[in-house]
Motif scaffolding. Structure first.
Motif, PDB file in Angstrom:
ATOM      1  N   VAL A  17      -5.047   4.219   8.070  1.00 59.16           N
ATOM      2  CA  VAL A  17      -4.667   5.129   6.999  1.00 59.16           C
ATOM      3  C   VAL A  17      -3.336   4.703   6.377  1.00 59.16           C
ATOM      4  CG1 VAL A  17      -4.000   7.503   6.433  1.00 59.16           C
ATOM      5  CG2 VAL A  17      -5.942   7.089   7.958  1.00 59.16           C
ATOM      6  N   LEU A  18      -2.373   4.369   7.203  1.00 57.71           N
ATOM      7  CA  LEU A  18      -1.057   3.976   6.698  1.00 57.71           C
ATOM      8  C   LEU A  18      -1.141   2.734   5.814  1.00 57.71           C
ATOM      9  CD1 LEU A  18       1.122   4.519   9.911  1.00 57.71           C
ATOM     10  CD2 LEU A  18       1.291   5.813   7.774  1.00 57.71           C
ATOM     11  N   ARG A  74      -3.777   1.315   4.341  1.00 60.31           N
ATOM     12  CA  ARG A  74      -4.607   1.468   3.140  1.00 60.31           C
ATOM     13  C   ARG A  74      -3.896   2.279   2.062  1.00 60.31           C
ATOM     14  NH1 ARG A  74     -10.754   2.521   5.527  1.00 60.31           N
ATOM     15  NH2 ARG A  74     -11.095   0.366   6.235  1.00 60.31           N
ATOM     16  N   ASN A  75      -2.933   3.082   2.461  1.00 60.75           N
ATOM     17  CA  ASN A  75      -2.182   3.902   1.513  1.00 60.75           C
ATOM     18  C   ASN A  75      -0.756   3.393   1.335  1.00 60.75           C
ATOM     19  OD1 ASN A  75      -3.891   6.543   0.832  1.00 60.75           O
ATOM     20  ND2 ASN A  75      -4.275   6.001   2.972  1.00 60.75           N
ATOM     21  N   ARG A  76      -0.557   2.127   1.634  1.00 65.17           N
ATOM     22  CA  ARG A  76       0.799   1.574   1.616  1.00 65.17           C
ATOM     23  C   ARG A  76       1.476   1.760   0.259  1.00 65.17           C
ATOM     24  NH1 ARG A  76       2.394  -4.804   2.386  1.00 65.17           N
ATOM     25  NH2 ARG A  76       4.650  -4.513   2.628  1.00 65.17           N
ATOM     26  N   VAL A  89       0.817   3.932  -2.168  1.00 66.41           N
ATOM     27  CA  VAL A  89       1.065   5.353  -2.430  1.00 66.41           C
ATOM     28  C   VAL A  89       2.284   5.824  -1.649  1.00 66.41           C
ATOM     29  CG1 VAL A  89       0.129   7.685  -2.144  1.00 66.41           C
ATOM     30  CG2 VAL A  89      -1.350   5.831  -2.937  1.00 66.41           C
ATOM     31  N   LEU A  90       2.375   5.404  -0.402  1.00 68.47           N
ATOM     32  CA  LEU A  90       3.514   5.786   0.429  1.00 68.47           C
ATOM     33  C   LEU A  90       4.819   5.215  -0.123  1.00 68.47           C
ATOM     34  CD1 LEU A  90       1.838   5.310   3.920  1.00 68.47           C
ATOM     35  CD2 LEU A  90       2.732   7.465   3.032  1.00 68.47           C
ATOM     36  N   TRP A 134      -4.536  12.487  12.496  1.00 74.35           N
ATOM     37  CA  TRP A 134      -3.723  12.012  11.372  1.00 74.35           C
ATOM     38  C   TRP A 134      -2.744  13.088  10.919  1.00 74.35           C
ATOM     39  CZ3 TRP A 134      -1.352   8.580   8.703  1.00 74.35           C
ATOM     40  CH2 TRP A 134      -0.826   8.916   7.452  1.00 74.35           C
ATOM     41  N   ALA A 178       1.158  12.630  10.501  1.00 71.09           N
ATOM     42  CA  ALA A 178       1.748  12.799   9.173  1.00 71.09           C
ATOM     43  C   ALA A 178       2.862  13.836   9.199  1.00 71.09           C
ATOM     44  CB  ALA A 178       0.670  13.187   8.165  1.00 71.09           C
ATOM     45  N   ILE A 222       5.118  12.958   6.055  1.00 67.76           N
ATOM     46  CA  ILE A 222       4.238  12.530   4.967  1.00 67.76           C
ATOM     47  C   ILE A 222       3.530  13.771   4.432  1.00 67.76           C
ATOM     48  CG2 ILE A 222       2.204  11.159   4.364  1.00 67.76           C
ATOM     49  CD1 ILE A 222       3.001   9.231   6.626  1.00 67.76           C
ATOM     50  N   CYS A 224      -2.066  10.897   1.330  1.00 68.84           N
ATOM     51  CA  CYS A 224      -2.855   9.717   1.684  1.00 68.84           C
ATOM     52  C   CYS A 224      -4.351  10.014   1.611  1.00 68.84           C
ATOM     53  CB  CYS A 224      -2.500   9.251   3.093  1.00 68.84           C
ATOM     54  SG  CYS A 224      -0.816   8.616   3.249  1.00 68.84           S
ATOM     55  N   GLU A 225      -5.080   9.027   1.137  1.00 66.31           N
ATOM     56  CA  GLU A 225      -6.536   9.141   1.103  1.00 66.31           C
ATOM     57  C   GLU A 225      -7.081   8.825   2.480  1.00 66.31           C
ATOM     58  OE1 GLU A 225     -10.333   7.037  -1.157  1.00 66.31           O
ATOM     59  OE2 GLU A 225      -8.314   6.865  -2.007  1.00 66.31           O
TER      60      GLU A 225
END
Length: 350
Positions: free
Chosen positions: A22-23, A25-27, A29-30, A187, A191, A196, A201-202
């Motif tokens: 998750v982290l 794949r959403n790098r 966005v983060l 998650w 988060a 977060i 995150c998606e």
């Protein structure tokens, strides 16, 4: 100057793959939200092996711990460094890591899972990383008080080595939810610890890091023993055996016989769990979840791989060979397809 650094250090087999997926794949966005994942997943792994100075570090590795830390320089938001191998660092190595990140506000994030599920998962992961010891032997050693490497990756010891280096408010323990819980609950706990925002995150359903059946893991254990000095741990083994045998064949077999700790050891495991829970209750840290989730439930009977008959193992070995033949056939197809495309392209150019 970096604000906070969240060091997610383990433990192994606590849903780390899902959280890390998750982290990463959403790098982007983060990052836009002010949270940096420096380097790459490989960089975090290589930095871990450098920090711990392990004998199995890839000689071709280019990332060091200091390089990863330098990657955070100048970032004004939060930083996440995640690798479950970090939990095995010595006290001196942990102190070096935390000191290297200061004056940032360092947070230590540890995850814990009940021992009934942990024992077979950790042993299997060891076999899939080139180990050769039997499951019964693994449990016997622990029951005799040995195998410090196993206990060093458990939350109570990790928190003592790493958590003692930061204020109590900066120590976080995430408990792994029991089977049947919503797939995103783990998650959401992580988060929350890492600040977060919910929904940023998606998420996808956790990709299954498929466990091998009893016969399949026993075949792999015997292959490891027979390999001798070939494909030494860790990188060559992952590149060849993990890729072409485990991932391509053994993981694809369905309906394998599940294995676990025998009921004859149930009282021992339950006793260990109570000791662990009591230690963690007395350790000042932020708990996301419930320490009672570390108490084993649904202690169902299951055989150990050691108890399988020769016929079961032989049948699994034959099916594995058949699977590898099919895998080998697929390896020829992309090359042939590429040749055909080239030929078609040449004909079109005429």
């Amino acid at each position: 100057m970096v604000g906070r650094v969240f060091l997610h250090i383990g433990a192994p087999k606590t849903g780390s793959t899902y959280v890390q997926t998750v982290l990463w794949r959403n790098r982007d966005v983060l990052r836009t939200a002010g949270v940096l994942l420096p380097g790459s997943s490989l960089a975090h792994d290589q930095a871990m092996t450098d920090l711990r100075q392990v004998s199995w570090r890839d000689p071709a590795a280019t990332w060091t711990w200091d390089r990863l830390v330098a990657e955070t320089a100048g970032w004004s938001g939060d930083v996440i460094i995640t690798n479950e191998g970090l939990g095995g660092a010595t006290a001196a190595q942990a102190a070096r890591a935390v000191e290297s990140l200061q004056p940032a506000e360092v947070h230590i994030v540890v995850a814990g899972r009940d021992l009934w599920r942990t024992f077979p998962s950790v042993w299997q992961q060891g076999i899939r990383s080139r180990n050769i010891g039997s499951f019964s032997g693994f449990l016997d050693t622990i029951e005799r008080g040995g195998n410090d490497a196993f206990w060093d990756h458990m939350p109570n010891r990790m928190l003592r080595r790493w958590g003692d280096l930061v204020p109590a408010a900066h120590r976080h323990l995430v408990t792994v939810p029991p089977p049947g819980s919503p797939h995103d609950l783990l998650w959401r706990r992580f988060a929350y610890v890492m600040a977060i925002p919910d929904g940023l995150c998606e998420l996808e359903a956790p990709s299954a890091n498929a466990s091998l059946g009893a016969a399949e893991i026993e075949v792999l254990r015997r292959v490891n023993a027979a390999l001798g000095d070939r494909y030494p741990h860790r990188s060559p083994y992952q590149r060849v055996v993990q890729r072409h045998l485990v991932d391509a064949v053994l993981k694809q077999r369905t309906g394998g016989l599940r294995f676990g700790v025998g009921l004859d050891r149930a009282d021992w495991v339950l006793g260990l769990a109570e000791q662990q829970i009591e230690e963690l209750r007395n350790y000042p840290c932020d708990v996301l979840g419930d320490l009672d989730e570390l108490r084993p439930a649904d202690l169902n009977p299951a055989p150990t791989p050691d108890e399988l008959g020769t016929t079961q193992i032989l049948d699994a070995a034959i099916e594995t060979i058949i699977g590898m033949l099919a895998h080998a056939e697929t390896l020829d197809q992309p090359t042939e397809t590429l040749k055909n495309r080239v030929r078609r392209g040449l004909r079109l150019d005429r």
